[in-house]
Motif scaffolding. Sequence first.
Motif, PDB file in Angstrom:
ATOM      1  N   SER A 240     -59.698  51.169   1.810  1.00 22.44           N
ATOM      2  CA  SER A 240     -58.665  52.178   1.608  1.00 22.44           C
ATOM      3  C   SER A 240     -58.529  52.553   0.140  1.00 22.44           C
ATOM      4  CB  SER A 240     -57.323  51.657   2.118  1.00 22.44           C
ATOM      5  OG  SER A 240     -56.298  52.567   1.803  1.00 22.44           O
ATOM      6  N   ASP A 241     -58.349  53.860  -0.097  1.00 22.21           N
ATOM      7  CA  ASP A 241     -58.058  54.303  -1.460  1.00 22.21           C
ATOM      8  C   ASP A 241     -56.933  55.350  -1.488  1.00 22.21           C
ATOM      9  OD1 ASP A 241     -59.417  56.432  -0.375  1.00 22.21           O
ATOM     10  OD2 ASP A 241     -60.835  56.653  -2.023  1.00 22.21           O
ATOM     11  N   ALA A 242     -56.348  55.644  -0.335  1.00 21.58           N
ATOM     12  CA  ALA A 242     -55.237  56.600  -0.263  1.00 21.58           C
ATOM     13  C   ALA A 242     -53.928  55.904  -0.621  1.00 21.58           C
ATOM     14  CB  ALA A 242     -55.148  57.186   1.145  1.00 21.58           C
ATOM     15  N   SER A 243     -52.947  56.687  -1.018  1.00 23.35           N
ATOM     16  CA  SER A 243     -51.634  56.099  -1.299  1.00 23.35           C
ATOM     17  C   SER A 243     -50.930  55.815   0.022  1.00 23.35           C
ATOM     18  CB  SER A 243     -50.787  57.047  -2.151  1.00 23.35           C
ATOM     19  OG  SER A 243     -50.263  58.099  -1.357  1.00 23.35           O
TER      20      SER A 243
ATOM     21  N   ILE B 116     -48.554  57.466   5.286  1.00 16.49           N
ATOM     22  CA  ILE B 116     -47.383  57.596   6.155  1.00 16.49           C
ATOM     23  C   ILE B 116     -47.270  59.044   6.646  1.00 16.49           C
ATOM     24  CG2 ILE B 116     -44.849  57.554   6.218  1.00 16.49           C
ATOM     25  CD1 ILE B 116     -45.052  55.133   4.228  1.00 16.49           C
ATOM     26  N   ALA B 117     -47.438  59.997   5.745  1.00 17.34           N
ATOM     27  CA  ALA B 117     -47.381  61.414   6.133  1.00 17.34           C
ATOM     28  C   ALA B 117     -48.489  61.740   7.137  1.00 17.34           C
ATOM     29  CB  ALA B 117     -47.494  62.298   4.897  1.00 17.34           C
ATOM     30  N   GLU B 118     -49.676  61.214   6.904  1.00 15.10           N
ATOM     31  CA  GLU B 118     -50.816  61.449   7.795  1.00 15.10           C
ATOM     32  C   GLU B 118     -50.564  60.883   9.193  1.00 15.10           C
ATOM     33  OE1 GLU B 118     -55.025  59.239   7.866  1.00 15.10           O
ATOM     34  OE2 GLU B 118     -54.791  60.574   6.128  1.00 15.10           O
ATOM     35  N   VAL B 119     -50.101  59.651   9.257  1.00 17.75           N
ATOM     36  CA  VAL B 119     -49.844  59.011  10.550  1.00 17.75           C
ATOM     37  C   VAL B 119     -48.690  59.715  11.274  1.00 17.75           C
ATOM     38  CG1 VAL B 119     -49.159  56.856  11.696  1.00 17.75           C
ATOM     39  CG2 VAL B 119     -50.827  56.800   9.838  1.00 17.75           C
TER      40      VAL B 119
ATOM     41  N   ALA C 247     -39.361  60.054   5.998  1.00 21.97           N
ATOM     42  CA  ALA C 247     -39.090  60.301   4.575  1.00 21.97           C
ATOM     43  C   ALA C 247     -38.584  59.037   3.889  1.00 21.97           C
ATOM     44  CB  ALA C 247     -38.071  61.435   4.432  1.00 21.97           C
ATOM     45  N   ALA C 248     -37.777  58.259   4.589  1.00 16.06           N
ATOM     46  CA  ALA C 248     -37.267  57.009   4.016  1.00 16.06           C
ATOM     47  C   ALA C 248     -38.410  56.035   3.747  1.00 16.06           C
ATOM     48  CB  ALA C 248     -36.237  56.383   4.955  1.00 16.06           C
ATOM     49  N   PHE C 249     -39.339  55.918   4.679  1.00 14.58           N
ATOM     50  CA  PHE C 249     -40.483  55.030   4.454  1.00 14.58           C
ATOM     51  C   PHE C 249     -41.389  55.543   3.350  1.00 14.58           C
ATOM     52  CE2 PHE C 249     -39.522  52.917   8.542  1.00 14.58           C
ATOM     53  CZ  PHE C 249     -39.613  51.607   8.094  1.00 14.58           C
ATOM     54  N   ARG C 250     -41.498  56.848   3.209  1.00 20.02           N
ATOM     55  CA  ARG C 250     -42.286  57.392   2.095  1.00 20.02           C
ATOM     56  C   ARG C 250     -41.621  57.044   0.759  1.00 20.02           C
ATOM     57  NH1 ARG C 250     -44.644  63.188   2.593  1.00 20.02           N
ATOM     58  NH2 ARG C 250     -46.038  62.269   1.060  1.00 20.02           N
ATOM     59  N   ARG C 251     -40.285  57.076   0.732  1.00 22.10           N
ATOM     60  CA  ARG C 251     -39.588  56.688  -0.498  1.00 22.10           C
ATOM     61  C   ARG C 251     -39.841  55.212  -0.816  1.00 22.10           C
ATOM     62  NH1 ARG C 251     -33.455  57.794  -1.564  1.00 22.10           N
ATOM     63  NH2 ARG C 251     -34.193  59.925  -1.286  1.00 22.10           N
ATOM     64  N   VAL C 252     -39.789  54.366   0.198  1.00 16.43           N
ATOM     65  CA  VAL C 252     -40.084  52.944   0.014  1.00 16.43           C
ATOM     66  C   VAL C 252     -41.503  52.770  -0.531  1.00 16.43           C
ATOM     67  CG1 VAL C 252     -40.606  50.829   1.305  1.00 16.43           C
ATOM     68  CG2 VAL C 252     -38.433  52.003   1.655  1.00 16.43           C
ATOM     69  N   ALA C 253     -42.435  53.532   0.029  1.00 16.04           N
ATOM     70  CA  ALA C 253     -43.827  53.447  -0.428  1.00 16.04           C
ATOM     71  C   ALA C 253     -43.934  53.772  -1.915  1.00 16.04           C
ATOM     72  CB  ALA C 253     -44.708  54.393   0.392  1.00 16.04           C
ATOM     73  N   GLU C 254     -43.192  54.771  -2.339  1.00 20.85           N
ATOM     74  CA  GLU C 254     -43.246  55.183  -3.741  1.00 20.85           C
ATOM     75  C   GLU C 254     -42.448  54.254  -4.655  1.00 20.85           C
ATOM     76  OE1 GLU C 254     -41.868  59.162  -3.196  1.00 20.85           O
ATOM     77  OE2 GLU C 254     -43.717  59.741  -2.169  1.00 20.85           O
ATOM     78  N   ASP C 255     -41.295  53.781  -4.189  1.00 17.66           N
ATOM     79  CA  ASP C 255     -40.420  52.966  -5.038  1.00 17.66           C
ATOM     80  C   ASP C 255     -40.822  51.492  -5.094  1.00 17.66           C
ATOM     81  OD1 ASP C 255     -38.999  55.287  -5.380  1.00 17.66           O
ATOM     82  OD2 ASP C 255     -37.190  54.607  -4.351  1.00 17.66           O
ATOM     83  N   ILE C 256     -41.385  50.970  -4.016  1.00 17.34           N
ATOM     84  CA  ILE C 256     -41.674  49.538  -3.960  1.00 17.34           C
ATOM     85  C   ILE C 256     -43.170  49.227  -3.968  1.00 17.34           C
ATOM     86  CG2 ILE C 256     -41.475  47.449  -2.532  1.00 17.34           C
ATOM     87  CD1 ILE C 256     -38.730  48.349  -1.707  1.00 17.34           C
ATOM     88  N   PHE C 257     -43.942  49.983  -3.211  1.00 20.47           N
ATOM     89  CA  PHE C 257     -45.338  49.609  -2.999  1.00 20.47           C
ATOM     90  C   PHE C 257     -46.342  50.271  -3.933  1.00 20.47           C
ATOM     91  CE2 PHE C 257     -43.375  48.665   1.135  1.00 20.47           C
ATOM     92  CZ  PHE C 257     -43.781  47.344   1.274  1.00 20.47           C
TER      93      PHE C 257
ATOM     94  N   VAL D 130     -45.007  54.321  12.702  1.00 22.08           N
ATOM     95  CA  VAL D 130     -45.761  55.107  11.726  1.00 22.08           C
ATOM     96  C   VAL D 130     -46.014  54.266  10.479  1.00 22.08           C
ATOM     97  CG1 VAL D 130     -45.567  57.055  10.107  1.00 22.08           C
ATOM     98  CG2 VAL D 130     -45.085  57.386  12.545  1.00 22.08           C
ATOM     99  N   PHE D 131     -44.978  53.604   9.992  1.00 18.93           N
ATOM    100  CA  PHE D 131     -45.138  52.781   8.796  1.00 18.93           C
ATOM    101  C   PHE D 131     -46.153  51.662   9.023  1.00 18.93           C
ATOM    102  CE2 PHE D 131     -44.047  49.093   6.183  1.00 18.93           C
ATOM    103  CZ  PHE D 131     -44.224  49.652   4.924  1.00 18.93           C
ATOM    104  N   ARG D 132     -46.069  50.963  10.152  1.00 18.94           N
ATOM    105  CA  ARG D 132     -46.991  49.855  10.433  1.00 18.94           C
ATOM    106  C   ARG D 132     -48.445  50.316  10.469  1.00 18.94           C
ATOM    107  NH1 ARG D 132     -43.389  47.177  15.131  1.00 18.94           N
ATOM    108  NH2 ARG D 132     -42.204  45.752  13.841  1.00 18.94           N
ATOM    109  N   VAL D 133     -48.696  51.437  11.132  1.00 18.74           N
ATOM    110  CA  VAL D 133     -50.066  51.946  11.221  1.00 18.74           C
ATOM    111  C   VAL D 133     -50.556  52.364   9.835  1.00 18.74           C
ATOM    112  CG1 VAL D 133     -51.523  53.784  12.185  1.00 18.74           C
ATOM    113  CG2 VAL D 133     -49.867  52.591  13.651  1.00 18.74           C
ATOM    114  N   ALA D 134     -49.708  53.062   9.089  1.00 19.52           N
ATOM    115  CA  ALA D 134     -50.079  53.493   7.738  1.00 19.52           C
ATOM    116  C   ALA D 134     -50.312  52.285   6.825  1.00 19.52           C
ATOM    117  CB  ALA D 134     -48.996  54.402   7.163  1.00 19.52           C
ATOM    118  N   TYR D 135     -49.449  51.297   6.922  1.00 20.13           N
ATOM    119  CA  TYR D 135     -49.562  50.081   6.109  1.00 20.13           C
ATOM    120  C   TYR D 135     -50.883  49.370   6.405  1.00 20.13           C
ATOM    121  CZ  TYR D 135     -48.050  45.555   4.130  1.00 20.13           C
ATOM    122  OH  TYR D 135     -47.951  44.395   3.404  1.00 20.13           O
ATOM    123  N   ALA D 136     -51.250  49.247   7.684  1.00 21.52           N
ATOM    124  CA  ALA D 136     -52.516  48.603   8.052  1.00 21.52           C
ATOM    125  C   ALA D 136     -53.703  49.374   7.477  1.00 21.52           C
ATOM    126  CB  ALA D 136     -52.625  48.484   9.574  1.00 21.52           C
TER     127      ALA D 136
END
Length: 190
Positions: free
Chosen positions: A165-168, A173-176, A83-93, A152-158
């Motif tokens: 890629s066209d997914a958020s 992150i949720a998928e991985v 959940a923390a990495f998902r927040r980072v994805a939304e707030d920063i990326f 999880v974050f590294r795999v999702a980020y890659a």
Amino acid sequence: MARWQPDARGRLEAAAFELFRERGFEETTVADIATRAGLDKRTFYRLFGDKREALFSGSGQLEEILVKAVTETDAAPFEAVVAAFRRVAEDIFADRLEVVRMRQSIIQGSPELQERELRKTGALVAAVTVALRAKGLDESTATLATESGVTVFRVAYARWIAPDSDASLSDLIAEVASELRAITSAPGRR
């Protein structure tokens, strides 16, 4: 005398990014970056320890968001990290995919930057692990939850920065994380 312009940090980061893309990291000097930003070397060194930091200056904000998100949730340890990495994805990326792709290509072109990225990731892992320990978790649980979440974050980020890629990032992150849960809970094969 030139009139003072605001956001020296932002101007230096933008200049560094442009020059690293144009010339490469190794061929760009601090003087080049300062000149492009309309500043001097002293100003650069007042704001950054070295030219690598112009690409990694956001790691403090990233760490702050991760630690806060982990601290504020009552979720299970692994779920808290995801959940923390998902927040980072939304707030920063969010809405920065092209910039992130360019930044990653700069990093991939320099062993020195790759090493710095690994060290910064290590610092994030340590900070999140400490945050989980502060919530009363033992060292092994905190480390496993953090390292699993970072994986999880590294795999999702890659996947996110891949050309097709066209997914958020948050959705990836949720998928991985779901994939990891399925792998770790699947019955063993003989």
